[in-house]
Motif scaffolding. Structure first.
Motif, PDB file in Angstrom:
ATOM      1  N   PHE A 187       0.901  -1.273   0.125  1.00 39.33           N
ATOM      2  CA  PHE A 187       0.046   0.043  -0.122  1.00 39.33           C
ATOM      3  C   PHE A 187       0.943   1.202   0.035  1.00 39.33           C
ATOM      4  O   PHE A 187       2.002   0.887   0.571  1.00 39.33           O
ATOM      5  CB  PHE A 187      -1.045  -0.125   1.210  1.00 39.33           C
ATOM      6  CG  PHE A 187      -2.036  -0.815   1.137  1.00 39.33           C
ATOM      7  CD1 PHE A 187      -3.254  -0.674   0.597  1.00 39.33           C
ATOM      8  CD2 PHE A 187      -1.911  -2.231   1.849  1.00 39.33           C
ATOM      9  CE1 PHE A 187      -4.123  -1.353   0.740  1.00 39.33           C
ATOM     10  CE2 PHE A 187      -3.069  -2.872   2.021  1.00 39.33           C
ATOM     11  CZ  PHE A 187      -4.332  -2.480   1.225  1.00 39.33           C
ATOM     12  N   GLY A 188       0.466   2.355  -0.735  1.00 35.56           N
ATOM     13  CA  GLY A 188       1.161   3.465  -0.549  1.00 35.56           C
ATOM     14  C   GLY A 188       1.369   4.053   0.839  1.00 35.56           C
ATOM     15  O   GLY A 188       2.629   4.498   1.255  1.00 35.56           O
ATOM     16  N   TYR A 189       0.424   4.156   1.523  1.00 37.18           N
ATOM     17  CA  TYR A 189       0.500   4.842   2.783  1.00 37.18           C
ATOM     18  C   TYR A 189       1.617   3.973   3.750  1.00 37.18           C
ATOM     19  O   TYR A 189       2.245   4.755   4.112  1.00 37.18           O
ATOM     20  CB  TYR A 189      -1.039   4.594   3.448  1.00 37.18           C
ATOM     21  CG  TYR A 189      -1.025   5.124   4.793  1.00 37.18           C
ATOM     22  CD1 TYR A 189      -1.331   6.229   5.267  1.00 37.18           C
ATOM     23  CD2 TYR A 189      -0.550   4.257   5.836  1.00 37.18           C
ATOM     24  CE1 TYR A 189      -1.251   6.963   6.508  1.00 37.18           C
ATOM     25  CE2 TYR A 189      -0.628   4.547   7.243  1.00 37.18           C
ATOM     26  CZ  TYR A 189      -0.946   6.219   7.405  1.00 37.18           C
ATOM     27  OH  TYR A 189      -0.893   6.558   8.878  1.00 37.18           O
ATOM     28  N   PHE A 239       7.936   8.206  -5.599  1.00 35.32           N
ATOM     29  CA  PHE A 239       7.361   7.338  -5.008  1.00 35.32           C
ATOM     30  C   PHE A 239       5.839   7.316  -5.782  1.00 35.32           C
ATOM     31  O   PHE A 239       5.518   8.705  -5.925  1.00 35.32           O
ATOM     32  CB  PHE A 239       6.924   7.625  -3.431  1.00 35.32           C
ATOM     33  CG  PHE A 239       5.816   7.130  -2.827  1.00 35.32           C
ATOM     34  CD1 PHE A 239       5.789   6.062  -2.074  1.00 35.32           C
ATOM     35  CD2 PHE A 239       4.520   7.738  -3.096  1.00 35.32           C
ATOM     36  CE1 PHE A 239       4.654   5.291  -1.496  1.00 35.32           C
ATOM     37  CE2 PHE A 239       3.553   7.627  -2.352  1.00 35.32           C
ATOM     38  CZ  PHE A 239       3.472   6.162  -1.289  1.00 35.32           C
ATOM     39  N   CYS A 258       0.376  10.178   4.913  1.00 34.49           N
ATOM     40  CA  CYS A 258       1.587   9.297   4.940  1.00 34.49           C
ATOM     41  C   CYS A 258       2.699   9.642   5.153  1.00 34.49           C
ATOM     42  O   CYS A 258       3.659   9.040   5.851  1.00 34.49           O
ATOM     43  CB  CYS A 258       1.300   8.191   3.460  1.00 34.49           C
ATOM     44  SG  CYS A 258       1.648   9.101   1.991  1.00 34.49           S
ATOM     45  N   GLY A 284      -1.564  -1.153  -4.382  1.00 34.35           N
ATOM     46  CA  GLY A 284      -0.017  -1.487  -4.337  1.00 34.35           C
ATOM     47  C   GLY A 284       0.786  -0.189  -4.584  1.00 34.35           C
ATOM     48  O   GLY A 284      -0.204   1.034  -4.726  1.00 34.35           O
ATOM     49  N   THR A 305       1.498   5.717  -6.038  1.00 39.56           N
ATOM     50  CA  THR A 305       0.775   4.372  -5.492  1.00 39.56           C
ATOM     51  C   THR A 305      -0.135   3.905  -6.624  1.00 39.56           C
ATOM     52  O   THR A 305      -0.039   4.490  -7.864  1.00 39.56           O
ATOM     53  CB  THR A 305      -0.270   4.916  -4.552  1.00 39.56           C
ATOM     54  OG1 THR A 305      -1.497   3.902  -4.492  1.00 39.56           O
ATOM     55  CG2 THR A 305      -1.097   6.172  -4.803  1.00 39.56           C
ATOM     56  N   ALA A 339       1.626  10.142  -6.121  1.00 39.91           N
ATOM     57  CA  ALA A 339       0.274   9.456  -6.128  1.00 39.91           C
ATOM     58  C   ALA A 339      -0.626   9.956  -7.169  1.00 39.91           C
ATOM     59  O   ALA A 339      -0.989   9.086  -7.976  1.00 39.91           O
ATOM     60  CB  ALA A 339      -0.401   9.554  -4.874  1.00 39.91           C
ATOM     61  N   HIS A 340      -0.792  11.250  -7.377  1.00 42.27           N
ATOM     62  CA  HIS A 340      -1.590  11.834  -8.302  1.00 42.27           C
ATOM     63  C   HIS A 340      -1.122  12.196  -9.657  1.00 42.27           C
ATOM     64  O   HIS A 340      -1.692  12.516 -10.627  1.00 42.27           O
ATOM     65  CB  HIS A 340      -2.496  12.974  -7.765  1.00 42.27           C
ATOM     66  CG  HIS A 340      -3.320  12.503  -6.605  1.00 42.27           C
ATOM     67  ND1 HIS A 340      -4.706  12.287  -6.779  1.00 42.27           N
ATOM     68  CD2 HIS A 340      -3.305  12.446  -5.301  1.00 42.27           C
ATOM     69  CE1 HIS A 340      -5.275  12.045  -5.751  1.00 42.27           C
ATOM     70  NE2 HIS A 340      -4.368  12.332  -4.901  1.00 42.27           N
ATOM     71  N   ASP A 384       6.132  12.462  -3.198  1.00 45.03           N
ATOM     72  CA  ASP A 384       5.044  11.475  -3.512  1.00 45.03           C
ATOM     73  C   ASP A 384       4.099  11.946  -4.476  1.00 45.03           C
ATOM     74  O   ASP A 384       3.716  12.896  -4.648  1.00 45.03           O
ATOM     75  CB  ASP A 384       4.003  11.542  -1.921  1.00 45.03           C
ATOM     76  CG  ASP A 384       2.946  10.755  -1.957  1.00 45.03           C
ATOM     77  OD1 ASP A 384       2.482  10.393  -3.241  1.00 45.03           O
ATOM     78  OD2 ASP A 384       2.235  10.682  -1.027  1.00 45.03           O
ATOM     79  N   GLU A 437       5.030  16.787  -2.386  1.00 49.51           N
ATOM     80  CA  GLU A 437       4.093  15.881  -3.309  1.00 49.51           C
ATOM     81  C   GLU A 437       4.267  16.401  -4.923  1.00 49.51           C
ATOM     82  O   GLU A 437       4.882  17.405  -5.073  1.00 49.51           O
ATOM     83  CB  GLU A 437       2.707  15.913  -2.999  1.00 49.51           C
ATOM     84  CG  GLU A 437       2.394  15.272  -1.510  1.00 49.51           C
ATOM     85  CD  GLU A 437       0.877  15.304  -1.160  1.00 49.51           C
ATOM     86  OE1 GLU A 437       0.197  15.174  -2.028  1.00 49.51           O
ATOM     87  OE2 GLU A 437       0.672  15.293   0.224  1.00 49.51           O
ATOM     88  N   ALA A 490      -3.041   3.140  -6.619  1.00 49.35           N
ATOM     89  CA  ALA A 490      -4.647   3.577  -6.111  1.00 49.35           C
ATOM     90  C   ALA A 490      -5.288   4.430  -6.983  1.00 49.35           C
ATOM     91  O   ALA A 490      -6.610   4.623  -6.989  1.00 49.35           O
ATOM     92  CB  ALA A 490      -4.753   3.906  -4.693  1.00 49.35           C
ATOM     93  N   LYS A 491      -4.694   5.105  -7.853  1.00 40.88           N
ATOM     94  CA  LYS A 491      -5.174   6.390  -8.686  1.00 40.88           C
ATOM     95  C   LYS A 491      -5.437   5.800 -10.115  1.00 40.88           C
ATOM     96  O   LYS A 491      -6.155   5.252 -10.320  1.00 40.88           O
ATOM     97  CB  LYS A 491      -4.397   7.638  -8.503  1.00 40.88           C
ATOM     98  CG  LYS A 491      -3.814   8.021  -6.979  1.00 40.88           C
ATOM     99  CD  LYS A 491      -4.898   8.403  -6.065  1.00 40.88           C
ATOM    100  CE  LYS A 491      -4.584   8.384  -4.717  1.00 40.88           C
ATOM    101  NZ  LYS A 491      -5.245   8.662  -3.655  1.00 40.88           N
ATOM    102  N   HIS A 544       0.638  14.805   2.368  1.00 38.16           N
ATOM    103  CA  HIS A 544      -0.228  13.698   2.795  1.00 38.16           C
ATOM    104  C   HIS A 544      -0.126  12.970   4.015  1.00 38.16           C
ATOM    105  O   HIS A 544       0.916  13.095   4.485  1.00 38.16           O
ATOM    106  CB  HIS A 544      -0.347  12.947   1.652  1.00 38.16           C
ATOM    107  CG  HIS A 544      -1.393  11.741   1.633  1.00 38.16           C
ATOM    108  ND1 HIS A 544      -1.048  10.358   2.347  1.00 38.16           N
ATOM    109  CD2 HIS A 544      -2.585  11.626   1.322  1.00 38.16           C
ATOM    110  CE1 HIS A 544      -2.285   9.862   2.245  1.00 38.16           C
ATOM    111  NE2 HIS A 544      -3.158  10.427   1.655  1.00 38.16           N
TER     112      HIS A 544
END
Ligand SMILES: Cc1ncc(COP(=O)(O)O)c(C=O)c1O
Length: 417
Positions: A113-115, A245, A141, A256, A247, A218-219, A216, A187, A249-250, A139
Motif C-alpha cells: 500500500f502507498g500509505y 514514489f 502518509c 499497491g 501508488t 500519487a496523483h 509522493d 508531493e 490506487a489512482k 499527505h
C-alpha cells in the motif's frame, strides 16, 4: 484510571463524533455498480466525480480480463509470505523493472500500500542525526512517517520556496553539527487542491544546499508529463528527484505502490522497510493486473489525452462561468465557494438528491473557516456531456447559495438517511 473502552465510547474522535449524522451519506457512502461515471447511490443513478480512476482503467476490458486471469491462474493467496522469506516471484521483479524503466530510474521496489510504504520509507531512510524539511500540506502518509523520525524536522508553508530556503538553512546547520543529512519531502500533485509541488524551484536549491529530494507522486503518476511518468517528467527534473514514489490506487486503478531510485538505495529500502519485510507479499492477481495496467498506460497515450480533454473542458468551462477553481495544474479540480458548514451540507444533499451529482466536499478545518470546496476528479471515461451537465448544475448551486437557499433547515429533510 479509566477504562480505555469507556473513553472511546465517549470520545469518538475528530471524524467519529459525526458518525450518527453522517455515516452512509457524507461518510462511508456506498456507491454501487461498475466503476464508471454513472453509478448508483442509495438506489438512484448519480454522475460521479469522486473516483481517482483518472485513465478509466478500473473497468477497461483488458484490465478486467487480466485481473480475472491472474486470479484464476494463481488464486488470491499466492505468493505466501513476505517477499524476503517466501513471497518472491519473477512477476514482482518484472513489474519493478518495468516501473523503474518507465519513471526513468535505475531500480524500483513494490509496496503493498502507498500509505504504509511511505511511512516505512521515511522510517528506514533516516537516523536521528538526519533533518527533514517538508511541505505543510503533505499527505497523511508523509506526516505519519515523520512521526517515526526521531530526529528534527522543519515544515515550510505550502509551496513557499523562500521559506523552504530558510528551513534549509536551519536544517543544514543542524545536520552539519550532528553529522547527519537533509531530506526534502513534497508531493508531485497535491491531491486536494490539484496544484503541483514546485519541483523546478526546489531542485534549483540544490545549487546552494546539499539535500536529497523525495516526492509522493500519487496523483501525478499516469496523469502528468509527456509520457505520464509524473511531475518530475512534467518539469523535466526527474533526474534530480532522488526518490520517486507513487501508488497504484489512482491512475493504475489497483492496489499497491512503488518506490524508485538508485539501485543501491532501492536495495537498502528492500532490506530495511519494515512494512514490507514483516508483511505478506502483494498478491499475484494485483501484480499481474498492474503489469497490464502499466502496459495500457504506456501504450495508449490517448487515455491521458482524453483525461486532459475532459479536464480542460471542465476547468475552462468552470472558469468561464466565473467559478473559483484555485491554482490547479492537474486534473484535480477544486471549486471554492464561501459558506458555512451547514450550507455545505445542504449543497451536497441538493447535488445528490435533486441534481444526481456525486462529488466530495471539503470543509473547515481542511480549508479555512467560511470556505467550502467541492472537489471534482475528471477521468478519461467522462464525456463532454457529463461536463456540460455538471457546469449547468453548478451554476444553479451557486445561484441558490448566493440567494441564501442553503441556509434553511428544510433541505435536511430531503436526506433519505
Ligand atoms: C498523496 C497520496 N499519497 C499516498 C496515498 C496512499 O496510497 P495507498 O492508497 O496506496 O495507500 C494516497 C492515497 O491513496 C495519496 O493521495
Amino acid at each position: 484510571m479509566v477504562d480505555i473502552f469507556d473513553r472511546l465510547k465517549n470520545v469518538k474522535g475528530p471524524l467519529g463524533q459525526y458518525q450518527n449524522k453522517a455515516e452512509g451519506y457524507f461518510m462511508f457512502p456506498e456507491l454501487e455498480g461498475e466503476i464508471a461515471p454513472r453509478m448508483k447511490f442509495m438506489g438512484k443513478e448519480v454522475l460521479t466525480w469522486s473516483l481517482n480512476n483518472y485513465l478509466g482503467l478500473a473497468n477497461h476490458p483488458e484490465v478486467r480480463k487480466a485481473d480475472a486471469e491472474g486470479a484464476a491462474k494463481f488464486g488470491m493467496a499466492a505468493p505466501m509470505g513476505a517477499r524476503m522469506m517466501s513471497g518472491q516471484t519473477k512477476y514482482h521483479k518484472e513489474l519493478e523493472d518495468k516501473l523503474a524503466k518507465f519513471v526513468n530510474k535505475p531500480s524500483a521496489y513494490l509496496m503493498n500500500f502507498g500509505y504504509q510504504g511511505m511511512v516505512s520509507i521515511i522510517d528506514s531512510l533516516l537516523t536521528r542525526k538526519d533533518v527533514v524539511v517538508y511541505d505543510s500540506e503533505s499527505h497523511a502518509c508523509i506526516l505519519d512517517g515523520l512521526r517515526l523520525h526521531i530526529g528534527k524536522r522543519f515544515v515550510y508553508p505550502h509551496n513557499d520556496i523562500d521559506n523552504l530556503r530558510k528551513q534549509l538553512e536551519r536544517a543544514t546547520k543542524l545536520a552539519e553539527a550532528q553529522g547527519g543529512g537533509v531530506l526534502v519531502i513534497t508531493e508531485g500533485v497535491f491531491g486536494m487542491a490539484g496544484d503541483l509541488g514546485h519541483l523546478d524551484k526546489i531542485v534549483e536549491l540544490k545549487k546552494d544546499f546539499k539535500f536529497r529530494l523525495m516526492i509522493d507522486d500519487a496523483h501525478g503518476f499516469g496523469t502528468m508529463g509527456k509520457t505520464g511518468a509524473g511531475v518530475g517528467e512534467h518539469y523535466g527534473v526527474q533526474d534530480q528527484v532522488d526518490i520517486y514514489f507513487a501508488t497504484f490506487a489512482k491512475s493504475m486503478a489497483g492496489i499497491g505502490a512503488f518506490v524508485a531510485s538508485e539501485t543501491e538505495i532501492v536495495d537498502y529500502l528492500k532490506f530495511n522497510m519494515r512494512s514490507q519485510i514483516f508483511a505478506k507479499s502483494l498478491p499475484m492477481p494485483m501484480v499481474i493486473g498492474a503489469l497490464k495496467r502499466l502496459e495500457l498506460l504506456q501504450n495508449n497515450p490517448e487515455l491521458k489525452d482524453k483525461l486532459w480533454e475532459i479536464t480542460h473542458a471542465l476547468q475552462n468551462g468552470l472558469r468561464k462561468e466565473g467559478f473559483d477553481i484555485g491554482h490547479t495544474e492537474s486534473p484535480v479540480t477544486p471549486v471554492y465557494f464561501s459558506g458555512s458548514v451547514p450550507e455545505g451540507t445542504n449543497i451536497v444533499i441538493d447535488l445528490r438528491e435533486n441534481h444526481k451529482i456525486f462529488c466530495s466536499i471539503v470543509v473547515y478545518p481542511v480549508v479555512p473557516k467560511g470556505v467550502l470546496m467541492l472537489r471534482l476528479i475528471p477521468t478519461a471515461v467522462h464525456t463532454l456531456d457529463d461536463v456540460n451537465e455538471t457546469i449547468e448544475v453548478f451554476k444553479i448551486i451557486k445561484k441558490n447559495l448566493d440567494a441564501g437557499k442553503y441556509m434553511s433547515e428544510e433541505m435536511q429533510s430531503m436526506k433519505v438517511v
